[in-house]
Design a protein around this motif. Structure first.
Motif, PDB file in Angstrom:
ATOM      1  N   LYS A   1      63.142  59.353  55.011  1.00 51.48           N
ATOM      2  CA  LYS A   1      62.354  58.772  53.930  1.00 51.48           C
ATOM      3  C   LYS A   1      60.940  58.515  54.432  1.00 51.48           C
ATOM      4  O   LYS A   1      60.742  58.074  55.569  1.00 51.48           O
ATOM      5  N   LEU A   2      59.976  58.764  53.572  1.00 52.22           N
ATOM      6  CA  LEU A   2      58.581  58.541  53.914  1.00 52.22           C
ATOM      7  C   LEU A   2      57.878  57.993  52.678  1.00 52.22           C
ATOM      8  O   LEU A   2      57.893  58.624  51.623  1.00 52.22           O
TER       9      LEU A   2
ATOM     10  N   GLU B   1      60.023  57.835  49.583  1.00 55.70           N
ATOM     11  CA  GLU B   1      60.490  59.087  49.006  1.00 55.70           C
ATOM     12  C   GLU B   1      61.548  59.719  49.897  1.00 55.70           C
ATOM     13  O   GLU B   1      61.351  59.854  51.114  1.00 55.70           O
TER      14      GLU B   1
ATOM     15  N   GLN C   1      64.286  62.922  51.059  1.00 54.00           N
ATOM     16  CA  GLN C   1      64.249  64.368  51.304  1.00 54.00           C
ATOM     17  C   GLN C   1      62.930  64.804  51.926  1.00 54.00           C
ATOM     18  O   GLN C   1      62.387  65.863  51.599  1.00 54.00           O
ATOM     19  N   GLN C   2      62.401  63.991  52.808  1.00 57.98           N
ATOM     20  CA  GLN C   2      61.226  64.378  53.586  1.00 57.98           C
ATOM     21  C   GLN C   2      61.696  65.086  54.861  1.00 57.98           C
ATOM     22  O   GLN C   2      62.883  65.113  55.194  1.00 57.98           O
ATOM     23  N   THR C   3      60.758  65.663  55.601  1.00 55.11           N
ATOM     24  CA  THR C   3      61.117  66.438  56.792  1.00 55.11           C
ATOM     25  C   THR C   3      60.787  65.678  58.068  1.00 55.11           C
ATOM     26  O   THR C   3      59.941  64.773  58.075  1.00 55.11           O
TER      27      THR C   3
ATOM     28  N   GLN D   1      57.174  65.839  58.957  1.00 53.95           N
ATOM     29  CA  GLN D   1      56.331  64.845  58.297  1.00 53.95           C
ATOM     30  C   GLN D   1      56.355  63.519  59.047  1.00 53.95           C
ATOM     31  O   GLN D   1      55.331  62.827  59.153  1.00 53.95           O
TER      32      GLN D   1
END
Length: 359
Positions: free
Chosen positions: A97-98, A101, A103-105, A108
């Motif tokens: 989470k980022l 949000e 489904q971040q990578t 990131q």
């Protein structure tokens, strides 16, 4: 960038902790095996999605627990707070989470939390295989060149496909189309790496002169194939050899950074303490360059700081770290070991059997 808050759940011997940090100096004090390195490892894990001590996720998750959970709050250069989180299960699946949000990578996360690590095992940067020095180069390029990550990902994917073909084809022709694309992308990757090293070199030389004034250090980038020949030509010339070995023997995946003192490999000349100083110089140079180029600060994790450095050298490193204004985490058995680091008032944490308290 600074890690303002960290929440750790079921990581190594740490069941749970919720910590707030200084944006500059943080000291972790505790006996060997108390969990100091585990806390540094948790910070590194949050920024990379992996450990610097083990490749096996099961060894990082606390005994009999299903997953580890890390939550951080980062202050950017504008003093805005950005939440980030990572959960990883025993099956290797990650949830990132980022900014709230999902489904971040992991890439990131790494971009948001640039971390430099200095450990007693850090000599592998100098004396280990080329992969360690490629990782050093690629850290800097990744944080400064947005297109690098995707270029390098595509190079690795095509190289993997080429290696599979090498095990089945009998002539070079089926590889020609793959090699044309591989060569085009590889030239771009190599140019970015070369440009970064040329940019970094003056900072490395300045810091090496400060830390090791008795020596003249030389760095040279090797791109992984003959400097005067296009990669596609070299790949065709090496087809028989590659077929025999079953993998691609030249290319950007073979790049290296060669470090010498008067033409001699550094590990053949320097003592362990001097090697550690050279590693510190290389890491500091990258952090300084990152700040100068992008305005972002990296975070320094220094494990077992006092080992193999005398008081004078510890003081010199402390001064260089203070000048960066970066956030620093240092582990030690006793705060007396790092008294030279007390250029400004640090936040001190006591670690005992996985329990962490602020002093």
């Amino acid at each position: 960038m600074a890690l303002d808050r960290l929440v750790v759940t079921d990581f190594r011997n740490i069941e749970h902790c919720d910590l707030s940090f200084s944006s500059h100096m943080n000291i972790l004090v505790g006996d060997n095996g108390s969990g100091k390195t585990s806390l540094l490892e948790a910070i590194f894990f949050l920024g990379h999605g992996r450990s610097f001590r083990s490749q096996l996720t099961n060894r990082v998750i606390r005994h009999q627990q299903a997953k580890l959970v890390l939550f951080g709050q980062v202050l950017d250069q504008h003093n805005s707070k950005l939440p980030l989180g990572l959960a990883k299960g025993r099956d290797g699946q990650s949830e990132v989470k980022l900014g709230g949000e999902k489904q971040q990578t992991l890439a990131q996360l790494a971009n948001v939390l640039p971390i430099q690590l200095i450990t007693p095992e850090g000599f592998t940067l100098l004396a280990g295989g080329p992969k360690y020095r490629r990782a050093y180069i690629d850290w800097g390029v990744f944080h400064q060149e947005p297109q690098f990550f995707e270029l390098w990902r595509r190079v690795k994917r095509i190289t993997k496909q080429r290696n599979a073909l090498l095990k089945t084809v009998r002539t070079y022709q089926p590889l020609a189309v793959w090699d044309a694309e591989l060569s085009r992308l590889s030239e771009q990757v190599s140019a970015l790496r070369q440009g970064y090293i040329e940019q970094l070199l003056p900072r490395v030389e300045t810091l090496c002169q400060a830390f090791l004034p008795e020596y003249q250090c030389q760095l040279k980038y090797s791109r992984g194939w003959d400097a005067d020949t296009p990669l596609q030509t070299v790949l065709e010339q090496n087809f028989q050899r590659d077929s025999q070995f079953g993998y691609t023997t030249v290319g950007p995946h073979k790049a290296d950074l060669r470090l010498r003192i008067n033409g001699t490999p550094v590990e053949d000349v320097l003592s362990r303490g001097q090697l550690k100083l050279l590693v510190c110089a290389l890491r500091l140079a990258q952090g300084q360059d990152l700040t100068q180029t992008t305005g972002k600060q990296c975070i320094y994790l220094i494990d077992d700081f006092a080992s193999e450095l005398d008081a004078e050298k510890r003081g010199l490193l402390a001064q260089q770290l203070a000048e960066t204004r970066a956030q620093v985490f240092i582990s030690c058995i006793s705060a007396d070991q790092v008294s030279e680091m007390m250029i400004e008032q640090p936040v001190v944490f006591h670690v005992k059997q996985g329990e962490i308290s602020q002093q």
